[in-house]
Motif scaffolding. Sequence first.
Motif, mmCIF file in Angstrom:
data_model
loop_
_atom_site.group_PDB
_atom_site.id
_atom_site.type_symbol
_atom_site.label_atom_id
_atom_site.label_comp_id
_atom_site.label_asym_id
_atom_site.label_seq_id
_atom_site.Cartn_x
_atom_site.Cartn_y
_atom_site.Cartn_z
ATOM 1 N N ALA A 375 0.836 -1.204 0.000
ATOM 2 C CA ALA A 375 0.000 0.000 0.000
ATOM 3 C C ALA A 375 0.866 1.247 0.000
ATOM 4 O O ALA A 375 2.024 1.229 0.420
ATOM 5 C CB ALA A 375 -0.924 -0.009 1.222
ATOM 6 N N GLN A 376 0.301 2.338 -0.495
ATOM 7 C CA GLN A 376 1.031 3.608 -0.521
ATOM 8 C C GLN A 376 0.959 4.244 0.860
ATOM 9 O O GLN A 376 0.183 5.152 1.126
ATOM 10 C CB GLN A 376 0.434 4.534 -1.574
ATOM 11 C CG GLN A 376 0.592 4.020 -2.992
ATOM 12 C CD GLN A 376 -0.009 4.978 -4.005
ATOM 13 O OE1 GLN A 376 -0.769 5.864 -3.677
ATOM 14 N NE2 GLN A 376 0.362 4.777 -5.254
ATOM 15 N N SER A 377 1.782 3.741 1.767
ATOM 16 C CA SER A 377 1.771 4.213 3.148
ATOM 17 C C SER A 377 3.148 4.727 3.536
ATOM 18 O O SER A 377 4.168 4.361 2.945
ATOM 19 C CB SER A 377 1.336 3.101 4.097
ATOM 20 O OG SER A 377 2.202 1.990 3.976
ATOM 21 N N ASP A 378 3.169 5.569 4.564
ATOM 22 C CA ASP A 378 4.427 6.114 5.069
ATOM 23 C C ASP A 378 5.026 5.235 6.148
ATOM 24 O O ASP A 378 6.245 5.182 6.313
ATOM 25 C CB ASP A 378 4.187 7.522 5.628
ATOM 26 C CG ASP A 378 3.600 8.455 4.580
ATOM 27 O OD1 ASP A 378 4.284 8.713 3.582
ATOM 28 O OD2 ASP A 378 2.453 8.904 4.760
ATOM 29 N N VAL A 379 4.161 4.568 6.908
ATOM 30 C CA VAL A 379 4.610 3.683 7.976
ATOM 31 C C VAL A 379 3.900 2.345 7.816
ATOM 32 O O VAL A 379 2.669 2.300 7.711
ATOM 33 C CB VAL A 379 4.295 4.279 9.364
ATOM 34 C CG1 VAL A 379 4.707 3.314 10.464
ATOM 35 C CG2 VAL A 379 4.987 5.625 9.541
ATOM 36 N N VAL A 380 4.657 1.269 7.787
ATOM 37 C CA VAL A 380 4.076 -0.066 7.673
ATOM 38 C C VAL A 380 4.021 -0.685 9.065
ATOM 39 O O VAL A 380 5.042 -0.810 9.739
ATOM 40 C CB VAL A 380 4.900 -0.967 6.732
ATOM 41 C CG1 VAL A 380 4.313 -2.376 6.693
ATOM 42 C CG2 VAL A 380 4.951 -0.376 5.342
ATOM 43 N N GLY A 381 2.816 -1.046 9.490
ATOM 44 C CA GLY A 381 2.683 -1.653 10.800
ATOM 45 C C GLY A 381 1.259 -1.610 11.310
ATOM 46 O O GLY A 381 0.341 -1.135 10.629
ATOM 47 N N ASP A 382 1.074 -2.109 12.523
ATOM 48 C CA ASP A 382 -0.234 -2.197 13.168
ATOM 49 C C ASP A 382 -0.489 -0.911 13.960
ATOM 50 O O ASP A 382 0.263 -0.581 14.885
ATOM 51 C CB ASP A 382 -0.247 -3.414 14.099
ATOM 52 C CG ASP A 382 -1.625 -3.672 14.696
ATOM 53 O OD1 ASP A 382 -2.493 -2.780 14.599
ATOM 54 O OD2 ASP A 382 -1.819 -4.767 15.261
#
Length: 557
Positions: A375-382
């Motif tokens: 996904a086009q996200s800045d932070v990968v995580g929960d």
Amino acid sequence: MVALTRRLVVYLASFVVLLAVYTLTYQWGMAVFEGESRTWYQALEIVVQSMTTTGYGQDAPWETLEMTVLVLLIQVTGIAYIAVAIPQFVIPWLQQMVEPTPPTETDALTDHVVIVGYTASCEQLIDELTANGTPHVIVEGDPERAQSLYESSLTVLHRDPTTTDGLEAARLDEARAVVVDATERDVLRAALTIETSSPSVPIFAFVGELSLARYFRYAGVDEVLLPKHRLGKALGDRVRTVVTLAVDDRDAFEEAYDVLEYHVDPESELFGETVASMRRLERTGATVLGAWVRGDFVTVLSEHVRVDENTTLVVVGTEAAQAAVAERTGTRGTQYRETGGRVVVAGRGLVGATTRGTLERAGVETTVIDTDPAAQSDVVGDATEEAVLIEAGIRDAQTFLVALESDAETILATLTARALNPAVRIIACAETTANVNALRTAGASDVLALPSVAGRMIMLRVFEHETMRLGDRVVIEQVAVPARSGTELSQARIQRETGCAVVALERAGAFYSDPDGMVLESGDSLILSGTDRQLEWVREVYEQGRERTDGDGDGVQ
């Protein structure tokens, strides 16, 4: 009724089998242990007498232990079968005889809304239709669901919506529109039947996934709506500025007045009242600037929509006035802040993607959290984990938007974010209205529920005009009134003529919250709240003294 019939068939079948086994066993036992022969029908008579405890016939007493045990077993089994029959069949039948059942025919309905495939997404729609005075009927083919809806005091018709007869019973030809809810159930066949039976009646379909939309379009549905898409857009819209302050001495005004947002506690007397009736709060000296209603900010408060968990009032007033408003609403107001600062978005699925897209188009700087590396996200995580939120900058964020796929995750993310930043404004979305209060308790500043947004979507499409006019924003502006010098101030008249509300009168640096009856002097100015168009007309008339002509201003709306 179907389940009851099925249980009865199993019960009777087992009883017949047991009766046959006992009859053959008794006939064999009498010959072997008692030395006496019995025909099968004589044995059957004794077994029936024993199971029903009506007697034992001529065979009692038995001489052998084996036959005595067999008869005792027959007696206990018979009592057990009777005990099972009472709660499983007798009581349900009595309840069905006493309790009313949903009708299969309707009264003479016209210009009504037919609802097929009722789910929780339709709850708010029915509330709005009721408040709007629009007749409606739910067509439900499943007998148990129909009974449940009927017992919940909903207007339901027990008919199969996939048949022409069922739709005719709902008077489809005279309906204003049909709403098909496909978010949880397969109702495509019903949509096809509706289109074939009455092609002129508008059909609106709710779908849960974008991939299903095209099939309903192929079936002839007039408009396919994705409530989750609208929820994501509404969540993004909550970040935009809806109240702008434009006064000469901003510091002095902000020292005397606060702009706060209130939701209404379900235990408050205001809960369930019309949005328009919230003007009564202005008796406290405060001014209601507008309200967030199911994802939309409105400045004209409607008589047709009621205050619920998804209503947030925006109010300006002094500290004393705000305290009175807080007492009436049953909640503490939160400070309204204009857009600015970091916005952290925790979003997955259709809601999250739409929220991100809405903010990007508006040019809002965001930090996006997503568990999907693709996904086009800045932070990968929960987003429920502290380390992930800290990496996203939650401690410095002004706003945190939560658009996760389950309410349980949303509650956890809200709790964690509130612990890390007590001042952050948290706006969350909920799958069901039942979790709105839980999210607020967890620390959410505002909550948007999917059923509420879905209901409003339909209302804006079924009716040719909206139940409320939408306002882009409200401006609190200071307007000089030299043209009205020497006249007595009437707040009601100003609002009636211009649509603007009088927040205060400013005179020589002092603010007066209740200026009714005061005579305007040279150098006075009014602090007004209204839309840009309304205020433009006020400036022309009150500052320049131009006479009002028909069509000027917005006036009463």
